[in-house]
Design a protein around this motif. Structure first.
Motif, PDB file in Angstrom:
ATOM      1  N   ALA A 147       0.801  -1.219   0.000  1.00 57.07           N
ATOM      2  CA  ALA A 147       0.000   0.000   0.000  1.00 57.07           C
ATOM      3  C   ALA A 147       0.838   1.275   0.000  1.00 57.07           C
ATOM      4  O   ALA A 147       0.594   2.196  -0.770  1.00 57.07           O
ATOM      5  CB  ALA A 147      -0.945  -0.002   1.203  1.00 57.07           C
ATOM      6  N   GLU A 148       1.840   1.344   0.874  1.00 57.27           N
ATOM      7  CA  GLU A 148       2.656   2.551   0.976  1.00 57.27           C
ATOM      8  C   GLU A 148       4.136   2.189   0.805  1.00 57.27           C
ATOM      9  O   GLU A 148       4.819   1.863   1.784  1.00 57.27           O
ATOM     10  CB  GLU A 148       2.431   3.245   2.332  1.00 57.27           C
ATOM     11  CG  GLU A 148       1.012   3.754   2.525  1.00 57.27           C
ATOM     12  CD  GLU A 148       0.859   4.484   3.856  1.00 57.27           C
ATOM     13  OE1 GLU A 148       1.882   4.672   4.550  1.00 57.27           O
ATOM     14  OE2 GLU A 148      -0.263   4.859   4.182  1.00 57.27           O
ATOM     15  N   PRO A 149       4.642   2.258  -0.430  1.00 57.78           N
ATOM     16  CA  PRO A 149       6.066   1.950  -0.662  1.00 57.78           C
ATOM     17  C   PRO A 149       6.974   2.861   0.154  1.00 57.78           C
ATOM     18  O   PRO A 149       6.728   4.060   0.263  1.00 57.78           O
ATOM     19  CB  PRO A 149       6.238   2.202  -2.168  1.00 57.78           C
ATOM     20  CG  PRO A 149       4.865   2.023  -2.733  1.00 57.78           C
ATOM     21  CD  PRO A 149       3.928   2.540  -1.670  1.00 57.78           C
ATOM     22  N   ARG A 150       7.997   2.299   0.747  1.00 56.17           N
ATOM     23  CA  ARG A 150       8.909   3.057   1.610  1.00 56.17           C
ATOM     24  C   ARG A 150      10.009   3.722   0.792  1.00 56.17           C
ATOM     25  O   ARG A 150      10.819   3.067   0.149  1.00 56.17           O
ATOM     26  CB  ARG A 150       9.518   2.126   2.658  1.00 56.17           C
ATOM     27  CG  ARG A 150       8.534   1.680   3.727  1.00 56.17           C
ATOM     28  CD  ARG A 150       9.168   0.691   4.686  1.00 56.17           C
ATOM     29  NE  ARG A 150      10.435   1.160   5.230  1.00 56.17           N
ATOM     30  CZ  ARG A 150      11.207   0.429   6.043  1.00 56.17           C
ATOM     31  NH1 ARG A 150      10.825  -0.796   6.378  1.00 56.17           N
ATOM     32  NH2 ARG A 150      12.336   0.913   6.482  1.00 56.17           N
ATOM     33  N   LYS A 151      10.030   5.049   0.854  1.00 61.43           N
ATOM     34  CA  LYS A 151      11.025   5.805   0.093  1.00 61.43           C
ATOM     35  C   LYS A 151      12.430   5.594   0.646  1.00 61.43           C
ATOM     36  O   LYS A 151      13.401   5.672  -0.100  1.00 61.43           O
ATOM     37  CB  LYS A 151      10.671   7.296   0.119  1.00 61.43           C
ATOM     38  CG  LYS A 151       9.383   7.636  -0.610  1.00 61.43           C
ATOM     39  CD  LYS A 151       9.115   9.134  -0.583  1.00 61.43           C
ATOM     40  CE  LYS A 151       7.827   9.473  -1.323  1.00 61.43           C
ATOM     41  NZ  LYS A 151       7.553  10.936  -1.284  1.00 61.43           N
TER      42      LYS A 151
END
Length: 206
Positions: free
Chosen positions: A26-30
């Motif tokens: 859901a939220e790719p880690r930068k």
């Protein structure tokens, strides 16, 4: 997750099931993506830059002036960095720029990169990357029908005709699954995967 599979001619060819743990984060880690890119670019550096230091330049080691009484600074020889033709002080040396990054982190970053492309609607799945003839114009026309101007195309093993046709198209690059990496995935606007590439990536990142 289920996605549509299309042909190179932009016709629907069915659908494919993508694994959520690889393509559906859901939220790719930068921070992970950044660490991978830094690791990859650092490893790519040749590290062959070199300058001659004081002990490597040619020149006499004779003391140029007497130690005291000249009214100037005390110098041993003209190979010192402040003299013209002298050695470089603290110059670059031949070395490796590579840094360590655990394999688990690399695999996780690749999952996040694929998920980022899927989440942004920049992932396209095609049935196969094959051409009857190695004609660049033919492939360019097919890619134009998809609106692809800057894309990375990945497959398990590329067809020879397709490889020859793709090499002269500006903004389009091809990459086998074995060479999949975060930097190339992120720097292209679109990511195009064949069904074989999807299977290969899921097997690699399982």
């Amino acid at each position: 997750m289920k996605v549509d599979v299309i042909t190179l001619g932009a016709d629907k060819s069915g659908d494919a099931q993508l694994k959520d743990e690889i393509f559906g984060i859901a939220e790719p880690r930068k921070d992970l993506l950044h660490r991978y890119v830094v690791w990859q670019l650092a490893k790519r550096q040749q590290g062959t830059h070199k300058t001659k230091e004081r002990g490597e330049v040619a020149g006499s080691t004779k003391k140029i002036v007497r130690q005291k009484g000249s009214g100037g600074a005390r110098h041993g020889n003209k190979k010192a960095p402040q003299f013209r033709g002298g050695g470089k002080a603290h110059g670059p040396r031949v070395r490796s720029h590579a840094i360590d990054l655990p394999k688990k982190v690399r695999k996780l970053a690749l999952r996040h990169a694929l998920s980022a492309k899927q989440g942004a609607g920049e992932l396209i799945v095609i049935d196969e990357a094959k051409l009857d003839t190695p004609k660049t114009s033919a492939l360019a026309g097919k890619l134009k029908s998809h609106g692809l101007k800057n894309a990375l195309i990945m497959d398990g093993t590329f067809d020879e005709n397709f490889s020859k046709a793709a090499r002269n198209i500006e903004g389009v690059n091809i990459l086998p699954v074995a060479g999949a990496n975060v930097y190339d995935i992120l720097k292209h606007e679109k990511l195009v995967l064949t069904k074989a590439a999807v299977e290969g990536l899921e097997e690699r990142l399982a």
